[in-house]
Design a protein around this motif. Structure first.
Motif, PDB file in Angstrom:
ATOM      1  N   LYS A 175       0.831  -1.205   0.000  1.00 30.86           N
ATOM      2  CA  LYS A 175       0.000   0.000   0.000  1.00 30.86           C
ATOM      3  C   LYS A 175       0.865   1.255   0.000  1.00 30.86           C
ATOM      4  O   LYS A 175       0.594   2.217  -0.721  1.00 30.86           O
ATOM      5  CB  LYS A 175      -0.923   0.011   1.219  1.00 30.86           C
ATOM      6  CG  LYS A 175      -2.068  -0.946   1.129  1.00 30.86           C
ATOM      7  CD  LYS A 175      -2.940  -0.880   2.371  1.00 30.86           C
ATOM      8  CE  LYS A 175      -4.039  -1.912   2.343  1.00 30.86           C
ATOM      9  NZ  LYS A 175      -4.835  -1.884   3.576  1.00 30.86           N
ATOM     10  N   GLU A 176       1.932   1.256   0.806  1.00 32.91           N
ATOM     11  CA  GLU A 176       2.828   2.410   0.861  1.00 32.91           C
ATOM     12  C   GLU A 176       3.543   2.610  -0.468  1.00 32.91           C
ATOM     13  O   GLU A 176       3.689   3.742  -0.935  1.00 32.91           O
ATOM     14  CB  GLU A 176       3.841   2.245   1.992  1.00 32.91           C
ATOM     15  CG  GLU A 176       3.225   2.355   3.367  1.00 32.91           C
ATOM     16  CD  GLU A 176       4.195   2.014   4.481  1.00 32.91           C
ATOM     17  OE1 GLU A 176       5.340   1.603   4.190  1.00 32.91           O
ATOM     18  OE2 GLU A 176       3.810   2.162   5.655  1.00 32.91           O
ATOM     19  N   GLN A 177       3.984   1.520  -1.105  1.00 34.79           N
ATOM     20  CA  GLN A 177       4.662   1.614  -2.399  1.00 34.79           C
ATOM     21  C   GLN A 177       3.713   2.150  -3.468  1.00 34.79           C
ATOM     22  O   GLN A 177       4.093   2.985  -4.286  1.00 34.79           O
ATOM     23  CB  GLN A 177       5.205   0.255  -2.815  1.00 34.79           C
ATOM     24  CG  GLN A 177       5.837   0.234  -4.187  1.00 34.79           C
ATOM     25  CD  GLN A 177       7.026   1.159  -4.313  1.00 34.79           C
ATOM     26  OE1 GLN A 177       7.749   1.382  -3.355  1.00 34.79           O
ATOM     27  NE2 GLN A 177       7.233   1.690  -5.487  1.00 34.79           N
ATOM     28  N   LYS A 178       2.467   1.686  -3.443  1.00 33.79           N
ATOM     29  CA  LYS A 178       1.485   2.162  -4.426  1.00 33.79           C
ATOM     30  C   LYS A 178       1.221   3.654  -4.230  1.00 33.79           C
ATOM     31  O   LYS A 178       1.145   4.408  -5.204  1.00 33.79           O
ATOM     32  CB  LYS A 178       0.190   1.371  -4.288  1.00 33.79           C
ATOM     33  CG  LYS A 178      -0.821   1.698  -5.348  1.00 33.79           C
ATOM     34  CD  LYS A 178      -2.030   0.796  -5.254  1.00 33.79           C
ATOM     35  CE  LYS A 178      -3.016   1.136  -6.364  1.00 33.79           C
ATOM     36  NZ  LYS A 178      -4.202   0.280  -6.313  1.00 33.79           N
ATOM     37  N   GLN A 179       1.128   4.092  -2.990  1.00 32.57           N
ATOM     38  CA  GLN A 179       0.904   5.516  -2.710  1.00 32.57           C
ATOM     39  C   GLN A 179       2.103   6.338  -3.180  1.00 32.57           C
ATOM     40  O   GLN A 179       1.939   7.394  -3.790  1.00 32.57           O
ATOM     41  CB  GLN A 179       0.671   5.731  -1.219  1.00 32.57           C
ATOM     42  CG  GLN A 179       0.408   7.178  -0.881  1.00 32.57           C
ATOM     43  CD  GLN A 179       0.203   7.385   0.614  1.00 32.57           C
ATOM     44  OE1 GLN A 179       0.355   6.460   1.396  1.00 32.57           O
ATOM     45  NE2 GLN A 179      -0.123   8.605   1.005  1.00 32.57           N
ATOM     46  N   ARG A 180       3.324   5.850  -2.917  1.00 36.93           N
ATOM     47  CA  ARG A 180       4.525   6.554  -3.358  1.00 36.93           C
ATOM     48  C   ARG A 180       4.581   6.642  -4.885  1.00 36.93           C
ATOM     49  O   ARG A 180       4.951   7.676  -5.455  1.00 36.93           O
ATOM     50  CB  ARG A 180       5.768   5.823  -2.835  1.00 36.93           C
ATOM     51  CG  ARG A 180       6.777   6.732  -2.212  1.00 36.93           C
ATOM     52  CD  ARG A 180       7.954   5.997  -1.609  1.00 36.93           C
ATOM     53  NE  ARG A 180       7.485   4.955  -0.692  1.00 36.93           N
ATOM     54  CZ  ARG A 180       7.967   3.720  -0.653  1.00 36.93           C
ATOM     55  NH1 ARG A 180       8.932   3.357  -1.450  1.00 36.93           N
ATOM     56  NH2 ARG A 180       7.491   2.833   0.189  1.00 36.93           N
ATOM     57  N   ALA A 181       4.187   5.555  -5.556  1.00 38.80           N
ATOM     58  CA  ALA A 181       4.173   5.540  -7.015  1.00 38.80           C
ATOM     59  C   ALA A 181       3.180   6.565  -7.562  1.00 38.80           C
ATOM     60  O   ALA A 181       3.484   7.282  -8.524  1.00 38.80           O
ATOM     61  CB  ALA A 181       3.832   4.150  -7.521  1.00 38.80           C
TER      62      ALA A 181
ATOM     63  N   ASN B  51       4.659   9.989  -7.245  1.00 38.48           N
ATOM     64  CA  ASN B  51       5.691  10.227  -8.250  1.00 38.48           C
ATOM     65  C   ASN B  51       5.084  10.500  -9.621  1.00 38.48           C
ATOM     66  O   ASN B  51       5.593  11.326 -10.374  1.00 38.48           O
ATOM     67  CB  ASN B  51       6.659   9.045  -8.324  1.00 38.48           C
ATOM     68  CG  ASN B  51       7.609   9.020  -7.164  1.00 38.48           C
ATOM     69  OD1 ASN B  51       7.822  10.028  -6.505  1.00 38.48           O
ATOM     70  ND2 ASN B  51       8.174   7.859  -6.894  1.00 38.48           N
ATOM     71  N   VAL B  52       4.002   9.800  -9.949  1.00 39.81           N
ATOM     72  CA  VAL B  52       3.327  10.046 -11.225  1.00 39.81           C
ATOM     73  C   VAL B  52       2.798  11.471 -11.255  1.00 39.81           C
ATOM     74  O   VAL B  52       2.938  12.178 -12.251  1.00 39.81           O
ATOM     75  CB  VAL B  52       2.181   9.028 -11.442  1.00 39.81           C
ATOM     76  CG1 VAL B  52       1.264   9.467 -12.563  1.00 39.81           C
ATOM     77  CG2 VAL B  52       2.754   7.666 -11.728  1.00 39.81           C
ATOM     78  N   ALA B  53       2.229  11.909 -10.154  1.00 41.02           N
ATOM     79  CA  ALA B  53       1.707  13.270 -10.089  1.00 41.02           C
ATOM     80  C   ALA B  53       2.844  14.287 -10.164  1.00 41.02           C
ATOM     81  O   ALA B  53       2.707  15.346 -10.768  1.00 41.02           O
ATOM     82  CB  ALA B  53       0.909  13.466  -8.806  1.00 41.02           C
ATOM     83  N   LYS B  54       3.966  13.966  -9.572  1.00 41.63           N
ATOM     84  CA  LYS B  54       5.090  14.894  -9.528  1.00 41.63           C
ATOM     85  C   LYS B  54       5.820  14.961 -10.872  1.00 41.63           C
ATOM     86  O   LYS B  54       6.114  16.028 -11.377  1.00 41.63           O
ATOM     87  CB  LYS B  54       6.082  14.455  -8.443  1.00 41.63           C
ATOM     88  CG  LYS B  54       7.219  15.434  -8.221  1.00 41.63           C
ATOM     89  CD  LYS B  54       8.265  14.885  -7.273  1.00 41.63           C
ATOM     90  CE  LYS B  54       7.704  14.584  -5.914  1.00 41.63           C
ATOM     91  NZ  LYS B  54       8.731  14.115  -4.975  1.00 41.63           N
ATOM     92  N   HIS B  55       6.104  13.810 -11.466  1.00 38.76           N
ATOM     93  CA  HIS B  55       6.934  13.768 -12.665  1.00 38.76           C
ATOM     94  C   HIS B  55       6.134  13.654 -13.946  1.00 38.76           C
ATOM     95  O   HIS B  55       6.639  13.997 -15.006  1.00 38.76           O
ATOM     96  CB  HIS B  55       7.943  12.625 -12.567  1.00 38.76           C
ATOM     97  CG  HIS B  55       8.859  12.773 -11.394  1.00 38.76           C
ATOM     98  ND1 HIS B  55       9.799  13.756 -11.313  1.00 38.76           N
ATOM     99  CD2 HIS B  55       8.944  12.074 -10.246  1.00 38.76           C
ATOM    100  CE1 HIS B  55      10.441  13.653 -10.161  1.00 38.76           C
ATOM    101  NE2 HIS B  55       9.938  12.646  -9.495  1.00 38.76           N
ATOM    102  N   GLY B  56       4.963  13.128 -13.877  1.00 43.06           N
ATOM    103  CA  GLY B  56       4.016  13.252 -14.959  1.00 43.06           C
ATOM    104  C   GLY B  56       3.993  12.251 -16.083  1.00 43.06           C
ATOM    105  O   GLY B  56       3.072  11.476 -16.156  1.00 43.06           O
ATOM    106  N   ARG B  57       4.957  12.253 -16.970  1.00 41.22           N
ATOM    107  CA  ARG B  57       4.797  11.556 -18.234  1.00 41.22           C
ATOM    108  C   ARG B  57       5.470  10.193 -18.257  1.00 41.22           C
ATOM    109  O   ARG B  57       6.441   9.950 -17.577  1.00 41.22           O
ATOM    110  CB  ARG B  57       5.367  12.414 -19.353  1.00 41.22           C
ATOM    111  CG  ARG B  57       4.710  13.757 -19.417  1.00 41.22           C
ATOM    112  CD  ARG B  57       5.340  14.621 -20.438  1.00 41.22           C
ATOM    113  NE  ARG B  57       6.780  14.423 -20.471  1.00 41.22           N
ATOM    114  CZ  ARG B  57       7.641  15.267 -20.955  1.00 41.22           C
ATOM    115  NH1 ARG B  57       7.236  16.371 -21.478  1.00 41.22           N
ATOM    116  NH2 ARG B  57       8.932  15.018 -20.945  1.00 41.22           N
TER     117      ARG B  57
END
Length: 64
Positions: free
Chosen positions: A17-23, A26-32
């Motif tokens: 769950k923590e890894q999925k939240q971190r992922a 990161n998608v929101a932060k780095h985007g593409r």
């Protein structure tokens, strides 16, 4: 009576769950995605090449 909890299973579930939240962060932060970055780079290269192909060649000695 209480339920028996497998602590290894609980720990691994919590880590997932923590890894999925971190992922997701990161998608929101780095985007593409890699494919999106490559497509954008190819489009920029194609635009540059098109511009260079349409550039007029000038004779520098004729200008003097």
């Amino acid at each position: 009576m209480s339920n028996v909890v497998n602590l290894n299973h609980f720990r691994k579930t919590k880590a997932r769950k923590e890894q999925k939240q971190r992922a997701e962060e990161n998608v929101a932060k780095h985007g593409r995605t890699k494919a999106e970055r490559q497509a954008e780079a190819e489009a920029a290269e194609r635009a540059t090449r098109l511009l260079e192909d349409h550039r007029r060649e000038t004779d520098e000695s004729a200008e003097e």
